[in-house]
Design an enzyme around this catalytic site. Structure first.
Site, short mmCIF file in Angstrom:
data_model
loop_
_atom_site.label_atom_id
_atom_site.label_comp_id
_atom_site.label_asym_id
_atom_site.label_seq_id
_atom_site.Cartn_x
_atom_site.Cartn_y
_atom_site.Cartn_z
N ASP A 13 0.81 -1.23 0.00
CA ASP A 13 0.00 0.00 0.00
C ASP A 13 0.84 1.27 0.00
OD1 ASP A 13 -2.27 -1.62 0.12
OD2 ASP A 13 -2.18 -1.71 2.30
N LYS A 16 1.89 2.03 -5.12
CA LYS A 16 2.46 1.47 -6.36
C LYS A 16 1.56 1.75 -7.55
CE LYS A 16 2.36 -2.54 -4.34
NZ LYS A 16 2.03 -2.14 -2.97
N GLY A 40 -4.48 -4.44 -3.74
CA GLY A 40 -5.52 -3.43 -3.97
C GLY A 40 -4.82 -2.15 -4.36
N HIS A 41 -4.95 -1.76 -5.61
CA HIS A 41 -4.24 -0.58 -6.11
C HIS A 41 -5.28 0.46 -6.53
CE1 HIS A 41 -0.58 -3.35 -7.24
NE2 HIS A 41 -0.91 -3.40 -5.98
P1 GDP Z 1 -0.71 0.23 -3.56
O1 GDP Z 1 -1.30 -1.04 -3.05
O2 GDP Z 1 0.77 0.32 -3.30
O3 GDP Z 1 -1.04 0.51 -5.00
O4 GDP Z 1 -1.35 1.40 -2.70
P2 GDP Z 1 -2.91 1.57 -2.39
O5 GDP Z 1 -3.58 2.06 -3.62
O6 GDP Z 1 -3.47 0.37 -1.73
O7 GDP Z 1 -2.84 2.67 -1.25
C1 GDP Z 1 -2.34 3.93 -1.48
C2 GDP Z 1 -3.46 4.95 -1.24
O8 GDP Z 1 -2.90 6.23 -1.12
C3 GDP Z 1 -4.45 5.03 -2.38
O9 GDP Z 1 -5.73 5.34 -1.86
C4 GDP Z 1 -3.94 6.20 -3.22
O10 GDP Z 1 -4.98 6.88 -3.92
C5 GDP Z 1 -3.37 7.09 -2.16
N1 GDP Z 1 -2.20 7.87 -2.57
C6 GDP Z 1 -1.20 7.54 -3.43
N2 GDP Z 1 -0.27 8.53 -3.47
C7 GDP Z 1 -0.69 9.48 -2.63
C8 GDP Z 1 -0.14 10.74 -2.23
O11 GDP Z 1 0.93 11.17 -2.64
N3 GDP Z 1 -0.86 11.46 -1.30
C9 GDP Z 1 -2.05 11.01 -0.78
N4 GDP Z 1 -2.68 11.76 0.12
N5 GDP Z 1 -2.59 9.83 -1.15
C10 GDP Z 1 -1.92 9.08 -2.05
P1 IMO Z 2 -0.91 -4.23 -2.19
O1 IMO Z 2 -0.51 -4.75 -3.55
C1 IMO Z 2 -0.90 -4.63 2.12
C2 IMO Z 2 -0.86 -8.71 3.72
C3 IMO Z 2 -2.09 -9.17 4.48
C4 IMO Z 2 -1.43 -10.11 5.47
C5 IMO Z 2 -0.33 -10.77 4.65
C6 IMO Z 2 -0.72 -12.12 4.06
O2 IMO Z 2 -2.21 -3.51 -2.18
O3 IMO Z 2 0.20 -3.46 -1.58
P2 IMO Z 2 -2.26 -12.85 2.03
O4 IMO Z 2 -3.73 -12.63 1.78
O5 IMO Z 2 -1.38 -12.28 0.97
O6 IMO Z 2 -1.92 -14.27 2.34
O7 IMO Z 2 -1.97 -12.02 3.40
O8 IMO Z 2 -0.06 -9.87 3.58
N1 IMO Z 2 -1.13 -8.21 2.36
C7 IMO Z 2 -1.09 -6.91 2.02
N2 IMO Z 2 -0.91 -5.81 2.79
N3 IMO Z 2 -1.04 -4.52 0.79
C8 IMO Z 2 -1.19 -5.61 0.01
O9 IMO Z 2 -1.18 -5.55 -1.33
C9 IMO Z 2 -1.27 -6.87 0.63
N4 IMO Z 2 -1.44 -8.14 0.19
C10 IMO Z 2 -1.34 -8.93 1.24
O10 IMO Z 2 -2.74 -8.08 5.12
O11 IMO Z 2 -0.80 -9.37 6.49
MG MG Z 3 -2.84 -1.65 -1.80
#
Ligand code: GDP
Ligand code: IMO
Ligand code: MG
Length: 430
Positions: A13, A16, A40-41
């Protein structure tokens, strides 16, 4: 033509999806190479919000080829659901812009069930998985009994493959006092989904090789983060795949020489979902600030993310072991208006100062973070799109990270929006 691997270097999270989406403007192909719909992106483009779990982020930009490589595990029902949801948002995912490796293993309903059963049974020893069946699916892959995408083409051998898988699962299920799997029902489910899934299936490795010969630019989109890596992460509180940049080659079938630049995505602080050690975790007002301002709730499960200060020891360790070339720093705006910022620059363990995270859980749980304190800034850095416009304190914070980690911060993100991203150095600038 630069091929870039974009991986998370914390516990997932990091943002990416946002960085891949921004870089995708100048790329031809976007590849997922590990993980499944545990990812979850979230991407924000003006007033539109896209949430992807299984599909490469490039699907939201027209004209890109998106590939799911052999290293990923694919829940076909979840993938098709995602495709249908995108269609409702006006995004077309067809065999023209999505290719799924025919040798990728499937995540089946029995994997989701087992994931939940094990977590329930583990009680306080649970991992806190996403419940998507990812661990059990990788176990079956490594155990050489998985059903793979291309197997759905071969109706004659499907019965044998189902039997092999079900024989194993029935032994496990008996131990858990759960009813055996109905192989006929599984076969019906698979044959029902097969035509739609097979539309996308093909030899991803070969297509990638051809694109590479044509000097097309390829982005490899990591899921999870390096601290969740099966080997290098905080084991056993990790996911079941290899999440480090090197996995992009094995997980897609390109050669390591095709991975030109390894970009690590780093949040300006730290978050973690699920159980496991987290040395810089905060349970105070500052932690609340990060959670609220950063909207730190999981995309996949909606769980609140644990929040803490940036851990430069871990970032440095991951960059060192993964060979990361430069960083994209996200969510710097979330630090707005905090009077003081802390960066963990070392640990104390049993009275001794150390500069790396040890490998055992017991040691990891007992680390005392040693902080450097820096002044925060007043006002907001949200929507700033050039380095010079950042307040001096924000620039000092970024430059201190570079010193501690010893690699450059090439890209900075100042809001969720695609356009609030800028490159200040490296191959992405200018
Ligand atoms: P990922 O799993 O690495 O793709 O990250 P996620 O999408 O799960 O979580 C990142 C969250 O932060 C998302 O809701 C993005 O919209 C948000 N986000 C990404 N970059 C920024 C930033 O520079 N500032 C803020 N406030 N939010 C951001
Ligand atoms: P993104 O791509 C954050 C964590 C779960 C748990 C551990 C194992 O959005 O960054 P799993 O279901 O993979 O066997 O769970 O990994 N986890 C994540 N945490 N971002 C993710 O993906 C994750 N995918 C798995 O919360 O701790
Ligand atoms: Mg994520």
């Amino acid at each position: 033509m630069t091929n870039t691997v974009i991986t998370g270097i914390q516990w997932g999270d990091e943002g990416k999806g946002k960085i891949v989406d921004w870089l995708a403007e100048n790329a031809d192909v976007i590849v997922r190479f590990q993980g499944g719909n545990n990812a979850g992106h979230t991407m924000v483009v003006g007033d539109r919000v896209y949430k992807l779990s299984m599909l490469p982020t490039g699907v939201i930009r027209p004209g890109k080829l998106n590939v799911i490589g052999n290293g990923a595990v694919i829940d076909p029902w979840a993938m098709l659901y995602e495709i249908d949801a995108l269609a409702d948002q006006g995004v077309a995912v067809t065999s023209g812009n999505l290719l799924v490796a025919e040798n990728a293993a499937l995540v089946l309903p029995l994997h989701r069930e087992l994931d939940e059963l094990w977590e329930q049974r583990a009680g306080s020893g649970r991992i806190g998985t996403t419940g998507k069946g990812i661990g059990p699916a990788y176990e079956d892959k490594v155990g050489r009994r998985a059903i793979r995408v291309g197997d759905l083409r071969c109706h004659q051998s499907l019965d044998r493959l189902i039997d092999r898988l079900v024989n194993y699962h029935d032994v496990v299920r008996a131990g858990l006092e759960v009813d055996p799997v109905d192989p006929e029902e599984l076969k019906v489910q698979l044959l029902e989904i097969a035509p739609r899934l097979l539309e996308f299936a093909g030899p991803a490795w070969r297509v990638l090789r051809r694109r590479s010969w044509q000097k097309q630019s390829i982005l490899f989109e990591g899921a999870q983060g390096a601290l969740l890596d099966i080997d290098h992460g905080t084991y056993p509180y990790v996911t079941s795949s290899s999440t480090v940049a090197g996995a992009a080659a094995a997980g897609s079938g390109v050669g390591p020489g095709d991975l030109h630049h390894l970009l690590g995505v780093c949040k300006a602080y730290t978050t973690r979902v699920g159980e496991g050690p987290f040395p810089t975790e905060l349970s105070d007002h500052d932690g609340q600030h990060l959670a609220t301002r950063g909207r730190e709730f999981g995309t996949v499960t909606g769980r609140p993310r644990r929040c803490g200060w940036l851990d430069a020891v871990l970032v440095r360790q991951i960059c060192e072991l993964g060979g990361i070339d430069s960083l994209a720093l996200t969510k710097i705006d979330v630090l707005d208006s905090l009077p003081e910022l802390k960066i963990c620059a070392g640990y104390r363990l049993d009275g001794e100062v150390i500069d790396r995270m040890p490998a055992t859980g017991e040691e990891q749980e007992n680390l005392e973070p040693l902080y450097e304190v820096m002044p925060g800034w007043t006002g907001s850095v949200s929507n700033i799109r050039s380095y010079d416009q950042l307040p001096e304190e924000a620039r000092n914070y970024i430059e201190r990270i570079e010193e501690l980690v010893e690699i450059p911060v090439d890209i900075i993100s100042t809001s969720p929006d695609r356009n609030d991203t800028f490159a200040r150095s490296g191959p992405f600038a200018g």
